[in-house]
Write an enzyme that holds these catalytic residues in place. Sequence first.
Site, mmCIF file in Angstrom:
data_model
loop_
_atom_site.group_PDB
_atom_site.id
_atom_site.type_symbol
_atom_site.label_atom_id
_atom_site.label_comp_id
_atom_site.label_asym_id
_atom_site.label_seq_id
_atom_site.Cartn_x
_atom_site.Cartn_y
_atom_site.Cartn_z
ATOM 1 N N SER A 220 8.099 21.003 24.719
ATOM 2 C CA SER A 220 8.068 20.332 23.600
ATOM 3 C C SER A 220 7.630 19.089 23.703
ATOM 4 O O SER A 220 6.891 18.137 22.795
ATOM 5 C CB SER A 220 9.530 20.209 22.940
ATOM 6 O OG SER A 220 9.632 19.366 21.822
ATOM 7 N N TRP A 223 3.981 18.908 24.273
ATOM 8 C CA TRP A 223 3.246 18.961 22.979
ATOM 9 C C TRP A 223 2.993 17.660 22.155
ATOM 10 O O TRP A 223 2.046 17.443 21.437
ATOM 11 C CB TRP A 223 4.067 20.033 22.026
ATOM 12 C CG TRP A 223 3.259 20.508 20.896
ATOM 13 C CD1 TRP A 223 2.077 21.315 20.714
ATOM 14 C CD2 TRP A 223 3.681 19.680 19.457
ATOM 15 N NE1 TRP A 223 1.570 21.047 19.203
ATOM 16 C CE2 TRP A 223 2.564 20.379 18.704
ATOM 17 C CE3 TRP A 223 4.376 18.825 18.975
ATOM 18 C CZ2 TRP A 223 2.500 19.835 17.043
ATOM 19 C CZ3 TRP A 223 4.506 18.405 17.781
ATOM 20 C CH2 TRP A 223 3.575 19.074 16.949
ATOM 21 N N HIS A 224 3.948 16.802 22.289
ATOM 22 C CA HIS A 224 4.005 15.573 21.773
ATOM 23 C C HIS A 224 3.047 14.392 22.200
ATOM 24 O O HIS A 224 2.342 13.612 21.356
ATOM 25 C CB HIS A 224 5.360 15.056 21.283
ATOM 26 C CG HIS A 224 6.216 15.796 20.494
ATOM 27 N ND1 HIS A 224 7.179 16.889 20.751
ATOM 28 C CD2 HIS A 224 6.373 15.406 19.138
ATOM 29 C CE1 HIS A 224 7.649 17.247 19.526
ATOM 30 N NE2 HIS A 224 7.290 16.512 18.489
ATOM 31 N N GLY A 225 2.797 14.716 23.453
ATOM 32 C CA GLY A 225 1.898 13.729 24.146
ATOM 33 C C GLY A 225 1.771 13.899 25.621
ATOM 34 O O GLY A 225 2.728 14.424 26.043
ATOM 35 N N PHE A 377 0.149 13.838 16.486
ATOM 36 C CA PHE A 377 0.442 14.841 17.314
ATOM 37 C C PHE A 377 -0.339 16.184 17.269
ATOM 38 O O PHE A 377 -0.713 16.649 16.033
ATOM 39 C CB PHE A 377 1.894 15.090 17.324
ATOM 40 C CG PHE A 377 2.803 13.762 17.778
ATOM 41 C CD1 PHE A 377 2.836 13.148 18.945
ATOM 42 C CD2 PHE A 377 3.561 13.181 16.527
ATOM 43 C CE1 PHE A 377 3.526 11.809 18.998
ATOM 44 C CE2 PHE A 377 4.120 12.099 16.811
ATOM 45 C CZ PHE A 377 4.297 11.199 17.931
#
Length: 377
Positions: A220, A223-225, A377
């Site tokens: 997770s 996935w955001h960065g 994102f």
Amino acid sequence: MIKIDGLFDSSFARLTGLSWIVPVGLSFYTLQMVAYLVDIYKGKVTAQRNIFKFALFASFFPQIIQGPIPRYEALSGQLYEGNEFDFDEFVGGLQLILWGFFLKFMIADKAGVVVNTVFDDYASYAGGYVLFAGVLYSLQLYADFLACTTLAQGVSQMFGIRLSDNFERPYFATSIKDFWRRWHISLSSWLRDYVYIPLGGSRKGAFRKYLNVVITFAVSGLWHGDSVKFVFWGLLHAFYQIAERPLDKVKVPVILRRLGTFVLAMIGWIIFRADSLDSSFAMLKSMVTVWNPQIWTDGSLLELGLGGAEMVVLGVSLLALLVVSCMQERGVKVRDLVSSMNVAFRWVIYLLAIWAIWIFGTYGFGFNASDFIYGGF
């Protein structure tokens, strides 16, 4: 289409000095397509062989930027079967759009003025300033993301298509586990179904269960960065979930559980928003070591970008969100309640809402309108 440089963080692009062009919403419909392919592989859905129908599902425009991330079995039938015009559905969609504009212009972008002031110059602010900005960023992110998904739902409903809810009042959560059942529901359920459960879920003993939680939240974060701070943020939430499990049976008043959960989430959001992991640690340290209670009464908070009148508007808007959220938490369907009112009174509500957003909303000349946060994102 958007350029990666400046708008989209990419270590590879920075290292090579290249400017890449990527499709808008790439990360969201990548998850959408992964779910589609895995579900086909598992036999849950049948592959769509009509290229035009498949393209419609893959590119359905309202939710492509920020979700909610749709599942094929939930969306495809609504897209392919067609929908006759329904006045009530059309009005319901407009209600959602109006609510989305309220969340964006009356809460998210107003709170963002203060948030940007503190986070962009965190060395000049400490103690209560960080706490204030942390609370406002938690509310800004929620209102901003909820606004975008609400607008997507509203536009879809005007065409007779229902998208799933992506939030269920997450700041009413009584634990971090409960928080993730309520926050970004489509991503949380995607991570559960396509990462956590395939890893073994909770079926192979406590150690594997906790390891799977750690891996899932690390994914997770990634996935955001690709920044270390996002991975740390994900691992922090994994730690929260593991650490709170022994406390599940401890009797604590609901209000204290909700407050504690909000504080833990806010700490994570400060890390999430800060420029780097080091700066987030510096902000968190100052929040608990610097004592400046005078800022709450001497007007210092009114020097962070919003004057007294704007602060009042933000406060009243947050109160409206709280009232609506409390009603929803108790099972009241607010839109149905409004729709059941006398037509004259109903239109008074609509026009007052439009007027309030038009007059008091944060946008337009002299203001650099913010993009939706999760669009990055």
